[in-house]
Design an enzyme around this catalytic site. Structure first.
Site, mmCIF file in Angstrom:
data_model
loop_
_atom_site.group_PDB
_atom_site.id
_atom_site.type_symbol
_atom_site.label_atom_id
_atom_site.label_comp_id
_atom_site.label_asym_id
_atom_site.label_seq_id
_atom_site.Cartn_x
_atom_site.Cartn_y
_atom_site.Cartn_z
ATOM 1 N N LYS A 1 60.130 45.344 39.883
ATOM 2 C CA LYS A 1 58.851 44.717 39.539
ATOM 3 C C LYS A 1 58.703 44.714 38.027
ATOM 4 C CE LYS A 1 54.899 45.035 42.422
ATOM 5 N NZ LYS A 1 53.905 45.861 43.146
HETATM 6 O O1 G3P Z 1 50.681 44.824 45.599
HETATM 7 C C1 G3P Z 1 49.740 44.981 44.602
HETATM 8 C C2 G3P Z 1 48.732 45.967 45.006
HETATM 9 O O2 G3P Z 1 49.319 47.232 45.130
HETATM 10 C C3 G3P Z 1 47.500 46.006 44.195
HETATM 11 O O3 G3P Z 1 46.503 46.214 45.107
HETATM 12 O O4 G3P Z 1 44.315 46.889 45.898
HETATM 13 O O5 G3P Z 1 45.241 47.862 43.758
HETATM 14 O O6 G3P Z 1 44.485 45.497 43.836
HETATM 15 P P1 G3P Z 1 45.051 46.630 44.619
#
Ligand code: G3P
Length: 228
Positions: A84
């Site tokens: 990533k």
């Molecule tokens: O895959 C990306 C994710 O981990 C981010 O999620 O809920 O932290 O916006 P969030």
């Protein structure tokens, strides 16, 4: 649509694999920190359990550092590791070098269709638009997915779209309706996909009725029947 599990918790990943709903896993530094375990152990366990791609985040801020990290992460398991890389100019330089080195990449922290266009042009294997975080700031996350899919289809880019920052089942439904390649889903949201009150009521009724069926003597041909 492929299901990736957005988690670094090995027990969650194991359960998703056992259910047959884990085509891969995505992690980020926040998810790894939440496990409270050393990064190295988390990576080792994920690579042992996950049947498909495992996205691991590089955290350097310059292209050389990102590429060196990418090489080291990929060397752990070149078949499974996807690196990533953040959506920055240095990030895309690193992506380009990864493409030349045969290392798969996932360009992360994407919030606009033009960023996704840049990632595809650089040759990213995957792009991760964060839809939940867009919804959080009163933008339409799913509209972004639609734009990216339209652009990628129009120009036949090979980059796959991972719908990321998924927060609830409607995100999963809409991602599938739009034909996204992948949704990366927190395990709690996967469990919510199972839920329906009519399923629960139906199971209760079948169990009650099953208990009311007369049990025949063993060998008489009238034995108890398991639920289908
Ligand atoms: O895959 C990306 C994710 O981990 C981010 O999620 O809920 O932290 O916006 P969030």
């Amino acid at each position: 649509m492929k299901f990736f599990i957005d988690s670094a918790r090995i027990e969650e990943v194991r359960q998703a694999v056992a259910m047959g709903v884990c085509d891969g896993v995505t992690t980020n530094p926040t998810l790894v920190a939440q496990t409270g375990r050393p990064h190295d152990e988390v990576i080792r366990d994920l690579l042992a359990v996950v049947p498909g791609p495992v996205s691991l985040e590089a955290v350097s801020e310059d292209a050389d550092g990102l590429f060196e990290e990418a090489r080291a992460l990929s060397a752990r398991n070149p078949e499974k590791v996807v690196v990533k890389i953040p959506m920055t100019p240095a990030g895309l330089v690193a992506v380009r070098r990864c493409v030349e080195a045969g290392i798969r990449t996932n360009v992360t922290l994407v919030f606009s269709a033009t960023q996704a266009l840049l990632a595809a042009k650089a040759g990213a294997t995957y792009v991760s638009p964060f839809i939940g975080r867009l919804d959080d700031v009163s933008s339409d996350g799913m509209a972004l997915i639609e734009e990216i899919l339209t652009i990628y289809d129009q120009y036949d880019f090979d980059t796959e779209v991972i719908v990321a920052s998924v927060r609830h089942p409607m995100h999963v439904l809409r991602a599938a309706m739009l034909g996204a390649d992948v949704a990366t889903i927190p395990f709690g949201v996967v469990l919510k996909l199972f839920e329906h009150p009519l399923t629960d009521a139906g199971i209760r009724k079948f169990l009650e009725d099953h208990r009311r069926i007369p049990q025949g003597a063993p060998g008489s041909g009238g034995g108890s029947r398991g639920l289908v």
